[in-house]
Motif scaffolding. Structure first.
Motif, short mmCIF file in Angstrom:
data_model
loop_
_atom_site.label_atom_id
_atom_site.label_comp_id
_atom_site.label_asym_id
_atom_site.label_seq_id
_atom_site.Cartn_x
_atom_site.Cartn_y
_atom_site.Cartn_z
N ALA A 109 -6.73 22.62 -31.65
CA ALA A 109 -7.64 23.50 -30.55
C ALA A 109 -9.13 23.25 -30.93
N GLY A 110 -9.74 23.31 -29.69
CA GLY A 110 -11.53 23.51 -29.81
C GLY A 110 -11.98 22.24 -30.26
N THR A 111 -11.33 20.93 -29.82
CA THR A 111 -11.96 19.61 -30.16
C THR A 111 -12.38 19.01 -28.86
N ASP A 112 -13.33 18.17 -29.14
CA ASP A 112 -13.83 17.36 -28.24
C ASP A 112 -12.80 16.33 -27.97
N ALA A 113 -12.78 15.76 -26.68
CA ALA A 113 -11.75 14.43 -26.21
C ALA A 113 -12.26 13.59 -27.38
N ILE A 114 -11.27 12.84 -27.58
CA ILE A 114 -11.33 11.40 -28.48
C ILE A 114 -11.91 10.38 -27.43
N PRO A 115 -12.99 9.67 -27.89
CA PRO A 115 -13.39 8.64 -26.88
C PRO A 115 -12.66 7.45 -27.10
N ALA A 116 -12.46 6.54 -25.99
CA ALA A 116 -11.70 5.40 -26.34
C ALA A 116 -12.22 4.47 -27.55
N ILE A 145 -6.55 -0.58 -16.43
CA ILE A 145 -7.20 0.66 -15.72
C ILE A 145 -6.78 1.39 -14.82
N ALA A 146 -6.58 0.53 -13.56
CA ALA A 146 -5.95 0.98 -12.38
C ALA A 146 -4.86 1.73 -12.76
N LEU A 147 -3.86 1.22 -13.38
CA LEU A 147 -2.80 1.96 -13.48
C LEU A 147 -2.78 3.29 -14.35
N ALA A 148 -3.74 3.40 -15.39
CA ALA A 148 -3.95 4.54 -16.09
C ALA A 148 -4.30 5.61 -15.29
N LEU A 149 -5.27 5.21 -14.15
CA LEU A 149 -5.87 6.25 -13.49
C LEU A 149 -5.10 6.53 -12.44
N LEU A 150 -3.96 5.73 -12.01
CA LEU A 150 -3.15 6.04 -10.97
C LEU A 150 -2.14 7.15 -11.80
N LEU A 151 -1.75 6.99 -12.89
CA LEU A 151 -0.61 7.73 -13.83
C LEU A 151 -1.21 8.87 -14.35
N GLY A 152 -2.75 8.98 -14.34
CA GLY A 152 -3.37 10.25 -14.91
C GLY A 152 -3.26 9.88 -16.31
N ALA A 153 -3.73 11.42 -17.06
CA ALA A 153 -4.20 11.29 -18.50
C ALA A 153 -2.73 11.10 -19.18
N SER A 154 -1.56 11.25 -18.59
CA SER A 154 -0.20 10.96 -19.53
C SER A 154 -0.10 9.41 -19.84
N ALA A 155 -0.57 8.54 -19.14
CA ALA A 155 -0.48 7.50 -19.50
C ALA A 155 -1.29 6.96 -20.58
N ALA A 156 -2.63 7.55 -20.63
CA ALA A 156 -3.48 7.20 -21.56
C ALA A 156 -3.06 7.98 -23.08
N ARG A 157 -2.36 9.11 -22.91
CA ARG A 157 -2.28 9.70 -24.35
C ARG A 157 -1.26 9.02 -25.43
N ALA A 158 -0.38 8.02 -24.87
CA ALA A 158 0.57 7.31 -25.79
C ALA A 158 -0.32 6.40 -26.67
N ASP A 159 -1.39 6.17 -26.24
CA ASP A 159 -2.50 5.49 -27.08
C ASP A 159 -3.08 6.23 -28.29
N VAL A 160 -3.00 7.32 -28.54
CA VAL A 160 -3.48 7.94 -29.79
C VAL A 160 -2.44 7.94 -30.93
N SER A 196 -6.61 4.39 -29.36
CA SER A 196 -6.59 2.89 -29.22
C SER A 196 -6.72 2.25 -27.82
N GLY A 197 -6.74 3.63 -27.13
CA GLY A 197 -6.72 3.32 -25.26
C GLY A 197 -8.14 3.05 -24.70
N LEU A 198 -8.32 2.86 -23.20
CA LEU A 198 -9.50 2.50 -22.73
C LEU A 198 -10.06 3.63 -22.01
N VAL A 199 -9.42 4.92 -22.16
CA VAL A 199 -10.17 6.31 -21.67
C VAL A 199 -10.01 7.49 -22.73
N PRO A 200 -11.12 8.13 -22.53
CA PRO A 200 -11.05 9.27 -23.73
C PRO A 200 -9.56 10.19 -23.34
N VAL A 201 -9.30 10.87 -24.59
CA VAL A 201 -8.21 11.66 -24.48
C VAL A 201 -8.38 12.96 -25.10
#
Ligand code: CA
Ligand code: CA
Ligand code: CA
Ligand code: CA
Length: 328
Positions: free
Chosen positions: A59-66, A5-20, A38-43
């Motif tokens: 376009a026009g969608t909500d974020a995908i929850p973790a 989680i700390a790493l994801a926060l540090l790297l910002g959204a780009s680290a989480a995106r690979a989880d979709v 499949s990640g731990l934060v919404p994307v």
């Protein structure tokens, strides 16, 4: 976990995106694509692209929850109806992909399948939530992780059975030449008979529900009502929906089947031999374990290529009438 989680926060959204991941889709007729986070934060996937023959920017969608799913309705015909390469892109970065139908071992789901109606889906099996480390996309292996679901689950975890390829009865011989009356022969390599009643044979456009028993070490030839020459692929499913075998029989890249003489079928030789993840002529064992041989419906495949042959070695009595007819 805390470190991730700390790493994801540090790297910002780009680290989480690979989880979709791509998780499920309909391809013929109305198209939708289900994504799984499949990640731990919404994307937020707005601005991402689904690209195949065409492309569509989300376009026009909500974020995908973790751990959540998002179904994206795709307008028009973006996903190729006979097979192709579907990519999920964040800008130019590829996040996930699948190759299916004539261009990969993941199977082509029908847009409508006769009396059962409605579109079937191409579905991850197991579901993205049960994958662990996602496999790398590849035309030759995607079919191990994707299958056809005849009862799609948009927005929910996939429930289609994991493929069990090469474990039971095989598609041994196919005659695609008739119109809507194509014959398929099954072969049972096991020491026990297999009741295939309720099993499904699919040509990518339609299904045939089978009936009968394949004897131990024996053969069952079935009129299917299918047109295998339309998509040049054949998929076999058990009655519980588990995919167990497949063949493709066009020459790469697409739509250029090796010519069949009037007496010939596509046939595994020897019986039951060759790949169970094939999607075109060569990946299905073409010229190695898959050949254009004189049809032997319901009997062992013999290595006889010429319709005019007089030698016809090892043709069993049951096929002699058919062979004799060729001389008239
Ligand atoms: Ca389409
Ligand atoms: Ca689903
Ligand atoms: Ca046909
Ligand atoms: Ca045969």
């Amino acid at each position: 976990m805390r470190r991730y989680i700390a790493l994801a926060l540090l790297l910002g959204a780009s680290a989480a995106r690979a989880d979709v991941l791509l998780n499920e889709m309909t391809i013929q007729g109305s198209e939708w694509v289900e994504l799984f986070n499949s990640g731990l934060v919404p994307v937020d996937v707005n601005g991402w692209t689904i690209r195949a023959g065409g492309s569509y920017e989300i376009a026009g969608t909500d974020a995908i929850p973790a751990g959540g799913y998002l179904v994206v309705e795709v307008p028009g015909d973006v996903l190729d109806d006979q097979g192709g390469f579907i990519e999920l892109l964040d800008g130019v970065v590829g996040e996930d992909a699948v190759s299916y139908g004539q261009q990969g071992s993941a199977p082509l789901p029908p847009g409508d399948f006769g009396l059962r109606g409605g579109p079937a889906s191409l579905a991850r099996a197991p579901d993205g939530s049960a994958l662990g480390v996602p496999p790398s996309p590849s035309p030759s292996t995607d079919g191990m992780f994707w299958t056809i679901d005849f009862s799609p689950t948009p927005g929910l975890a996939n429930d289609a059975p994991v493929p069990a390829l090469g474990t039971t009865v095989r598609i041994n011989e196919v005659d695609p030449k008739p119109l809507g009356a194509d014959v398929a022969e099954l072969y049972d390599p096991l020491a026990v008979p297999v009741d295939v009643t309720g099993w499904i044979l699919c040509d990518g456009d339609d299904i045939a529900v089978l009936a009968g028993v394949v004897p131990a070490g024996g053969f069952l030839a079935l009129p299917t009502g299918l047109d295998f020459d339309t998509n040049e692929v054949a998929y076999l499913f058990r009655d519980d929906g588990t995919r167990v075998d497949q063949l493709g029989f066009h020459l790469p890249p697409v739509r250029n089947a090796p010519f069949l003489d009037y007496c010939q079928c596509y046939a595994r030789w020897p019986d039951g031999a060759g790949p169970d993840l094939g999607y075109d002529w060569f990946s299905s064992g073409g010229e190695t374990t898959l050949f254009r041989l004189v049809c032997t419906h319901g009997a062992s495949n013999a290595f006889v290529e010429s319709c005019a042959t007089t030698s016809a070695p090892e043709i069993t009595p049951g096929t002699w009438g058919h062979t004799k007819n060729l001389w008239r």
